[in-house]
Structures are given as C-alpha cells and as structure tokens.
Design an enzyme around this catalytic site. Sequence first.
Site, short mmCIF file in Angstrom:
data_model
loop_
_atom_site.label_atom_id
_atom_site.label_comp_id
_atom_site.label_asym_id
_atom_site.label_seq_id
_atom_site.Cartn_x
_atom_site.Cartn_y
_atom_site.Cartn_z
N PRO A 107 35.73 31.57 36.96
CA PRO A 107 36.75 32.60 37.09
C PRO A 107 37.83 32.61 36.02
CG PRO A 107 37.26 30.78 38.50
CD PRO A 107 36.00 30.41 37.80
N ASP A 113 31.96 39.21 27.76
CA ASP A 113 32.99 40.23 27.95
C ASP A 113 34.33 39.57 28.26
OD1 ASP A 113 32.75 39.55 30.67
OD2 ASP A 113 31.06 40.93 30.87
N LYS A 162 35.54 45.64 27.69
CA LYS A 162 36.17 46.96 27.73
C LYS A 162 36.55 47.48 26.36
CE LYS A 162 38.37 46.75 32.23
NZ LYS A 162 38.86 45.36 32.39
N GLY A 197 32.86 34.52 36.63
CA GLY A 197 32.54 34.15 38.01
C GLY A 197 31.07 33.85 38.16
N ASP A 198 30.45 34.44 39.18
CA ASP A 198 29.02 34.28 39.42
C ASP A 198 28.31 35.57 38.98
OD1 ASP A 198 26.94 32.59 41.29
OD2 ASP A 198 26.52 34.75 41.27
N THR A 228 32.54 31.55 41.87
CA THR A 228 33.02 32.92 42.04
C THR A 228 34.52 32.93 42.34
OG1 THR A 228 32.58 35.01 43.15
CG2 THR A 228 32.48 33.04 44.54
N ALA A 229 35.16 34.06 42.05
CA ALA A 229 36.62 34.16 42.20
C ALA A 229 37.07 33.73 43.60
CB ALA A 229 37.07 35.58 41.91
N MET A 257 38.38 43.22 43.30
CA MET A 257 38.78 44.50 42.66
C MET A 257 39.53 45.40 43.64
SD MET A 257 35.18 45.21 40.69
CE MET A 257 34.13 44.60 41.99
#
Length: 519
Positions: free
Chosen positions: A21, A44, A66, A98-99, A127-128, A181
Amino acid sequence: MTTDGEMSEKIGTVYLVGAGPGDPGLITLRGYELLQSCDAVVYDDLAAYELVAATPPHVERYYVGKRAGKHSRLQNETSKMLVMLVKRGLNVVRLKGGDPLVFARGGEEATYLKQAGVPYEIIPGVTAMTAVAAGTGIPLTDRRESAWVLMATGHEATSASLPVPWEEIARLKGGTVAIYMGVGRLSVIVEKLIAGGADPDISAAVVVNAYTGAQRIVRANLHKLPEQCIEQKVESPALVIIGNVVDLMEKLSWMTAGTLAGKRILVTRPREEASEICRKLRFHGGEPIPLPTIEIIPEVNRSDWEQVERIFGEKSWIIFTSKSGVTHFFDGLFMRGYDIRALGEFKVAAIGPGTADRLMQFGLKADLMPEISTVAELASKMVKAGDLIGKSGIRVRGNLSDDILEKTMENAGARVCPLTVYRTRTADWEPHWLKVVKESPPDYITFTSGSTVEGFVSIIGKEAAVDIAANSTVVSIGPSTTEVAESFGIKVDVEAVEHTLDGLVEAMVKYVISTTQPA
Ligand code: SAH
C-alpha cells in the site's frame, strides 16, 4: 526505449505483482526478487517508486499512471504493452499498488493475457485494508466485535460495473465494512447506509496514506464522517472503515507520525547508493523520491593500475575521497586477482566518515580523516602528518575529481599515482518525473556530492533548477557540495554538521523541528 522492438522466438512471462500500500517494505520477498531479476517493469502511481528505482540498471521502466494521460483507454493500452514486451522475450513485472486482485483490475489484465496466450503469474500483496488495520490498530475481526469483514468499492458505478448493494449491507450487523475509493462519494454512501438501517452512531474512520509516515486518521460516528472528511480536507488514497472494531484503536494504536511526516524528499544520489538514505528518511516518516541525477560507471584504466601495482608492498598512502571510489577500487583489485593483503603496508586516508565506513566493510580502517570533509582539508592534513618526501601515494578517484590533492602532496615531495576507478555521467529521468518535479517541486532536495548538483542542473536546465530549488528546502551534505550548489546560484538552506547520510538526515530533522516550533 520503445515497446515495439524486434519480436523474439522466446516469449517472456508477465508477473502481476502486488507492491503493497505505499511503504516499499511491505512488498513480498517473492515480488522483490522478481523486480531484481526481471527485464522490464510496468508501474503506476500507487506502487512505491523506491521499488522501481532500486531495479538494476538494465531493467526497462514503463510508467502507465495517471500522468501518462488517456486514463479511460489506459487499461487496454497497458495490457497491449505487456503483451508487446513479453513477445520481445522479456520477463515483465506489472507492479500494482496493494494486491493485484483487489480493486486493481488484475483480473482484467490476466484475462487479456490469457486470451493472448501469454504466460503469467500472480503474486499477492498487502492490500490497503490490512495495512489500515495494522497501521491504526483496528482489528478487522475480533471475537467480541466483528465476525466478518466486507470489502466494497465506493467508486461511482459505471455501466460496466456492478452496483454495491449499500442498503443490504446496512442490514448486516456484527461485522466490519471497508470501503476502497470511497471518499469522493462518502456522503451518498453514508446516506444510503443509514437509509438502509445502519446505526448512524456506529464508529467509523477514514485512514489516509495508511502505514506510511503520512498516515492520517479521521474518526467520527458514521453520520458525521462525511462532514469531518470535508472539514479535514481528506485526500486520496484513503480507506473508510466502519464497525465497532474502530473503537479498539484507542487501546491498540502504536504508529506515531515522524518529524518528516508527509514531506516529499528528492534523493539525487546514484541508484546503488540511494536505498540507505531512503530508508533513513522513511524512518522519520518522509516520502523519498529517488531520482538519481548521476550514474556511476566502473572504469578500468589499465595504465593507472599498472603504475599502482608497482608500488604495492611499499610503505605508501592510499587515499579515498568517496564511497564509490572504495567500492570500485576493491572491485578492480579483486578482478586483478589480488586481495586485501596487497595493501598490507599502506596507510589509509579517507575524506570523511561515510568513506571510512565503506572501507571498514572491506576490512580497512582509515588512519587519517580530516574534521571537515573536503579534499583541500584532507590534503592539508596529509601534509601536516608529514613524512611525504620520497613517498608514493595512490589517489583513488572518479573521472571528475579535481587534482588539488595530487598537487598539494606533490608540492610536499610525494609522488602520487592517480587511479581512476569510476566515471560519472548525468542520469536520465523518465519524462513524467521531470514533469512532476517541475510542476510540484518536492519539499526537500538533498545533495550528497557536488556531482549530484551538477547532474540536477544538467537534467533540469540551470534556470529551472534554480527556480525549483528556490521553491524547496535545499539540503547539502557538506561544504564542498554547498560550494558547487552556490556556484550555480542554488541557495542551500540546510548544511549537515556531520558530513554523512546520518548527519544529513539529522540536520533535516532538526531543521523541521526548529521551523515548526512556535516562536
Ligand atoms: N489494489 C489496491 C487497491 C487499489 S484501489 C489494494 O489492494 O490496496 C485504490 C484505493 O485503495 C484508494 O482509493 C484507497 O481507498 C485504497 N488505498 C490504497 N493505498 C492506500 C493507503 N496507503 N492508505 C489508505 N488507502 C489506500
């Protein structure tokens, strides 16, 4: 480098790797090993850039975040890029925050690869949600408070995705809900949950930048959470967590914000020398951006070595003025079939504690080291130590080192053999990083040698470099580095008292404390 080079007979493998994360320390060992052994990495914004920066120099890097633009078409383009790269015979790591299989479109990428007949492997990541739990002390399950965990996306549904049944989730009791999100649409989500029967007063929290120095927690009862997030200007990445387990945080939280929390810090050191300082900065909560401005390339100068070999066995001085000099000297020495005994009769001089430490790693203790880490100080200290007349000495150096030392020693009667063991050249920055640094200057810029400053100026251009530096806090490891910076018109705000990486980080920490304390 382009992605559409020659096609190869041999096809590579794509590794969909979870990077964790944000903190680079949370990648799995398997993921890290693949990054070290792959041929290309596609990454990314969500994965820690330190992981990418630490890949060996031959690894091709492709940024698809992005800032690469065309966000909506990106997914397909990224998958196509992966296929292109493996068809060139490369083993490719697709690094994901994360995952890879949790809200990361790993399934879509794998589907594309399967259809294209490309072999792939999937390596899980932290993961987060679990990073939030660990970073805050909120257990996801608890025998007293929570018998289940549910992960949901808060991202606005598109026609292609399933809607999240918030009203139905609201009816489930005795568990924990984690929303990825979710901050952008939090008020709508909370409204739906409460309309569906969720307790408006149930405990909830939003955790920003979990498990990093910049971790921030906003806590409120469910109905107050959206308003609190707006008030406290919560930004992405943030995870919403709802349930009685949130109350356990009071007893179990352990992470404290470091002095450099939330600070973006440019690290300009060469790639192989960057990870140590990144670790130290992370320790204080900072977010390092390792963008080397110089590259160090080994150099084998045969005539230098032949001269040096002639004085092995004499009682001479060997002088080191950089860590890279030490490493590449020993590489050269070992390659020529010698070992440490070749230096048995030598006295050893080091420019400063960093160089002396590196020498110790090879089993050599520095006999002489100046108080102030400049070549001029080192030269004058050597002359004061006396007894140079008729002696030979070896000056281990890079191609750009000046020859003050050689000249001063020769004036004192010594014969100095220069031994060039490495060459410095300006590094390349990926275009989007150039843009990032230009458009949002980091909070701090660290320079650890004059050549890192020169590299910075030649990558960015003098005018822009001065401009960016003026909008950041510039930190220098010592007077020689400061001198070079100032010769370009770059104002140094903080200079380390002890001319080592520890000294530099300590100077930054002290500076932050002194500038944030109320007068
Ligand atoms: N594959 C990722 C999720 C990607 S979706 C994973 O498994 O974690 C992006 C969302 O993840 C963000 O909007 C945020 O909700 C969450 N996220 C990622 N990193 C985070 C972090 N360090 N702290 C809090 N939330 C994070």
